[in-house]
Each structure stands twice: as structure tokens, then as C-alpha cells.
Design an enzyme around this catalytic site. Structure first.
Site, PDB file in Angstrom:
ATOM      1  N   GLU A  89       0.862  -1.166   0.000  1.00  0.00           N
ATOM      2  CA  GLU A  89       0.000   0.000   0.000  1.00  0.00           C
ATOM      3  C   GLU A  89       0.901   1.219   0.000  1.00  0.00           C
ATOM      4  O   GLU A  89       2.018   1.188   0.526  1.00  0.00           O
ATOM      5  CB  GLU A  89      -0.966   0.014   1.168  1.00  0.00           C
ATOM      6  CG  GLU A  89      -0.310   0.077   2.519  1.00  0.00           C
ATOM      7  CD  GLU A  89      -1.319   0.003   3.653  1.00  0.00           C
ATOM      8  OE1 GLU A  89      -1.151   0.780   4.608  1.00  0.00           O
ATOM      9  OE2 GLU A  89      -2.253  -0.811   3.587  1.00  0.00           O
ATOM     10  N   TYR A 101       6.203   1.462  -8.801  1.00  0.00           N
ATOM     11  CA  TYR A 101       5.436   0.229  -8.695  1.00  0.00           C
ATOM     12  C   TYR A 101       4.718  -0.096 -10.007  1.00  0.00           C
ATOM     13  O   TYR A 101       4.724  -1.249 -10.452  1.00  0.00           O
ATOM     14  CB  TYR A 101       4.437   0.311  -7.546  1.00  0.00           C
ATOM     15  CG  TYR A 101       5.072   0.587  -6.201  1.00  0.00           C
ATOM     16  CD1 TYR A 101       6.277  -0.010  -5.834  1.00  0.00           C
ATOM     17  CD2 TYR A 101       4.482   1.453  -5.290  1.00  0.00           C
ATOM     18  CE1 TYR A 101       6.857   0.242  -4.609  1.00  0.00           C
ATOM     19  CE2 TYR A 101       5.057   1.708  -4.057  1.00  0.00           C
ATOM     20  CZ  TYR A 101       6.247   1.110  -3.727  1.00  0.00           C
ATOM     21  OH  TYR A 101       6.817   1.362  -2.505  1.00  0.00           O
TER      22      TYR A 101
END
Length: 134
Positions: A89, A101
Site C-alpha cells: 500500500e 510500482y
């Protein structure tokens, strides 16, 4: 690690939390320049599910590809240990982290509304995952 986290994150993990991440279900990774720790990553794995708990680069060493190196190490380690999915997260405001990411193949899978504290309230946590089954 705690000193780097304090300078790199607006709301870093506490020293006690970092210390709790050293055990059989955790892996830690570091990157060094001239013998000095410049960044770290911590992952947690239970069976086929791995989670990137934190990745952090000292502000003076950001932009050198160290985050990519740490992320690659986490992915490789999780894969070698049999993980099928790597979860993480990230703060909604973490634009550079999110770009890293996404470039590595992570996809957004959900949000936690108002999860992270900010100086003037809160912001969402963006949930992301990467399939390690190739």
C-alpha cells in the site's frame, strides 16, 4: 533504518515497529554507498502471500535507482520463497513510489479512504499487487 525513515517519510514507522520486523516471517534488504546505509526495504511473507511493508531511501540518495534495486530484491526474494502475489500500500501522494510500482507491473486493486495521517488531515492508501506467477 529508523533515522533514514525519519528523514524520508512524513509519518515514519517507529523504532519499535521497525524492530518488530526482524523475525522468521520478515526479510530486510539494504542498499549502501561507500559503506553507509542509504535505504532499506522490509517484506513479510506467509505462505504464498508477500507484503512490502516499507521501502525507504535517504533523501540525499533518491533518484539514483536505489529504490528500484530494493524493489527488485524484494520481488526476487519473495519469488524464490514461493510467493504468488506481492502486496503493498502506498500513500496517494506518493507519486514517485506509485510510478516505480506501476513500471514494475503492480496494479491498483483498491483504496483505504483516509488511512494515512497528513499534516492537515488524512489521505487514502492505494492498495497494489503484483502477480509473481510467471
Amino acid at each position: 533504518m529508523a533515522a533514514i525513515a525519519t528523514t524520508a517519510h512524513s509519518h515514519p514507522m517507529s523504532l519499535a515497529t521497525i524492530e518488530s520486523c526482524f523475525g522468521p516471517l520478515y526479510s530486510s534488504f539494504g542498499v549502501y554507498i561507500e559503506g553507509q546505509l542509504q535505504g532499506f526495504a522490509i517484506s513479510h511473507q506467509i505462505f504464498e502471500d508477500a507484503t512490502l511493508m516499507d521501502i525507504c531511501i535517504a533523501p540525499d540518495s533518491q533518484g539514483l535507482g536505489l529504490g528500484r534495486s530494493l524493489l527488485d530484491s524484494v520481488i526476487k526474494s519473495a519469488s524464490e520463497k514461493g510467493a504468488e502475489t506481492l502486496f503493498l500500500e502506498v500513500r496517494e501522494s506518493g507519486i514517485a513510489a506509485r510510478a516505480l510500482y506501476i513500471k514494475d507491473g503492480f496494479s491498483e486493486t483498491g483504496r483505504r479512504k483516509g488511512y494515512y495521517r497528513t499534516g492537515d488531515g488524512s489521505e487514502d492508501a492505494i492498495l497494489m499487487e503484483l502477480s509473481l506467477i510467471r
